[in-house]
Design a protein around this motif. Structure first.
Motif, PDB file in Angstrom:
ATOM      1  N   THR A   1      23.985  -9.440 -19.042  1.00  7.24           N
ATOM      2  CA  THR A   1      22.825  -9.783 -19.193  1.00  7.24           C
ATOM      3  C   THR A   1      21.558  -9.457 -18.211  1.00  7.24           C
ATOM      4  N   HIS A   2      20.531  -9.799 -18.440  1.00  8.08           N
ATOM      5  CA  HIS A   2      19.342  -9.462 -17.747  1.00  8.08           C
ATOM      6  C   HIS A   2      19.363 -10.300 -16.294  1.00  8.08           C
ATOM      7  N   LYS A   3      18.615  -9.569 -15.294  1.00  5.06           N
ATOM      8  CA  LYS A   3      18.867 -10.186 -13.953  1.00  5.06           C
ATOM      9  C   LYS A   3      18.449 -11.730 -13.831  1.00  5.06           C
ATOM     10  N   PHE A   4      17.402 -11.927 -14.316  1.00  4.55           N
ATOM     11  CA  PHE A   4      16.737 -13.098 -14.231  1.00  4.55           C
ATOM     12  C   PHE A   4      17.761 -14.509 -14.428  1.00  4.55           C
ATOM     13  N   GLU A   5      18.531 -14.236 -15.557  1.00  6.76           N
ATOM     14  CA  GLU A   5      19.461 -15.227 -15.873  1.00  6.76           C
ATOM     15  C   GLU A   5      20.825 -14.958 -15.634  1.00  6.76           C
ATOM     16  N   SER A   6      21.063 -13.880 -14.484  1.00  6.10           N
ATOM     17  CA  SER A   6      22.627 -13.450 -14.513  1.00  6.10           C
ATOM     18  C   SER A   6      23.399 -14.421 -13.955  1.00  6.10           C
ATOM     19  N   HIS A   7      23.084 -15.598 -13.427  1.00  7.57           N
ATOM     20  CA  HIS A   7      24.147 -16.386 -12.958  1.00  7.57           C
ATOM     21  C   HIS A   7      24.209 -17.628 -13.827  1.00  7.57           C
TER      22      HIS A   7
END
Length: 341
Positions: A279-285
């Motif tokens: 998934t994209h960086k903003f919600e990666s964790h």
């Protein structure tokens, strides 16, 4: 100084001001907007408040986004000094009010939702791992069409909608998509499952580590409650959602087979493991709080991924997914679709 904003309690939003020095909270009334050319009897759901300057008068005003069960979100200018709305800056879709005289939706076609509560008999419920009874919340939109009625002795079919986020929430507003179904004889239930915002921190944190469990159980319980109460037809219940709601849709079909007879998955997640790394960086964790640390909790990701229980999905499913989706890559739909075929 004074802070002005909207806060949520028990799923309802309130406009209020806070005196910074004393901490005193004062509720600000939001009167009828009919004087502003709107058919809204009042704003019942507010989710965005911004400060602005009126270009005509130079005075400071608030820009509020809010709506009600009769109309969707409006953008309204509001004068804190007089506690009154000044004008409707923008209506839903930018056009005329949909339920106003001459609008495109006659008021008698509007389905006004019934809100469930944690203490009422209309609440959906589930049990946590300790067997403690916990309640979910939902808005039920009954069928509404003055020109047609269902066959005698038959109950309406149900469409269960799941919001995204998964910690977003639904506010019981006028939704044109729901109107499409309710005007054609369907009931619609919009579920604020455990983890939804608007009901306090404890309720929102129910989803921590439990994504794919609590949300699925609450959505199934909401639909089954309506069926067991004789409100909808148990044999004709469907489920749909987008993004995280698409994941819950697929998980409900996989892990609660037999509850829903059909599903519509909109750009949903089928494999939590690949989603966590792609998934994209903003919600990666984000999934680390919703599911568990990865890769330490890899086995949980695999257990809760609908693609690994595809053999239990027996209901028909329609997949809709954009090819340019960066949040939920399209392979989340393509891979499961290939397995189901």
């Amino acid at each position: 100084g004074t802070l002005v904003g909207a806060y949520f309690k028990d799923g309802a939003s309130t406009l209020a001001s806070i005196d910074v020095a004393s901490g005193e909270v004062t509720t600000l009334p939001v009167h009828s907007l009919t004087e502003c050319g709107s058919a809204l009897p009042a704003i019942t759901a507010i989710d965005i408040v911004l400060g602005a300057t009126d270009p005509d008068t130079g005075r400071h005003v608030l820009l509020i986004r809010g709506g009600s069960a009769y109309e969707g979100n409006h953008l309204i200018s509001y004068d804190v000094a007089t506690s009154r709305p000044l004008c409707v800056v923008r209506r839903p879709g930018g056009g005329s009010s949909p339920t106003a005289p001459g609008g495109y939706v006659p008021a008698e076609f509007v389905s006004v939702p019934r809100e469930s509560s944690s203490s009422g008999s209309s609440s959906s419920s589930s049990s946590d791992d300790d067997g403690e009874q916990v309640f979910g919340y939902a808005y039920y939109y009954p069928p509404a069409n003055p020109h047609f009625h269902g066959p005698a002795g038959e109950l309406p079919p149900l469409v269960t909608f799941i919001h995204g986020g998964p910690t977003d929430h639904s506010r019981g507003l006028f939704v044109q998509q729901y109107l499409f179904f309710t005007s054609r004889g369907f009931g619609v239930v919009d579920v604020n499952h455990g983890g939804s915002s608007g009901y306090g921190r404890e309720y929102r944190q129910r989803l921590n580590g439990n994504w794919g469990l609590v949300d699925v159980e609450d959505c199934a319980a909401a639909a089954l409650h309506l069926a067991n109460s004789g409100i909808v037809d148990r044999s004709h219940m469907a489920i749909t959602g987008g993004s995280s709601g698409g994941f819950t849709t697929l998980a409900a079909l996989a892990f609660r087979p037999g509850v829903f007879g059909a599903g519509l998955c909109l750009y949903g997640i089928s494999d939590l493991r690949t989603f966590a790394v792609e998934t994209h960086k903003f919600e990666s964790h984000y999934t680390e709080s919703l599911v568990g640390p990865y890769p330490a909790a890899k086995h949980i990701y695999e257990e809760r991924s609908p693609i690994n229980s595809a053999d239990t999905i027996t209901a028909p499913v329609l997949f809709l997914h954009g090819t340019e989706d960066k949040v939920v890559p399209i392979n989340q739909s393509e891979t499961l679709l290939a397995v189901l075929r």
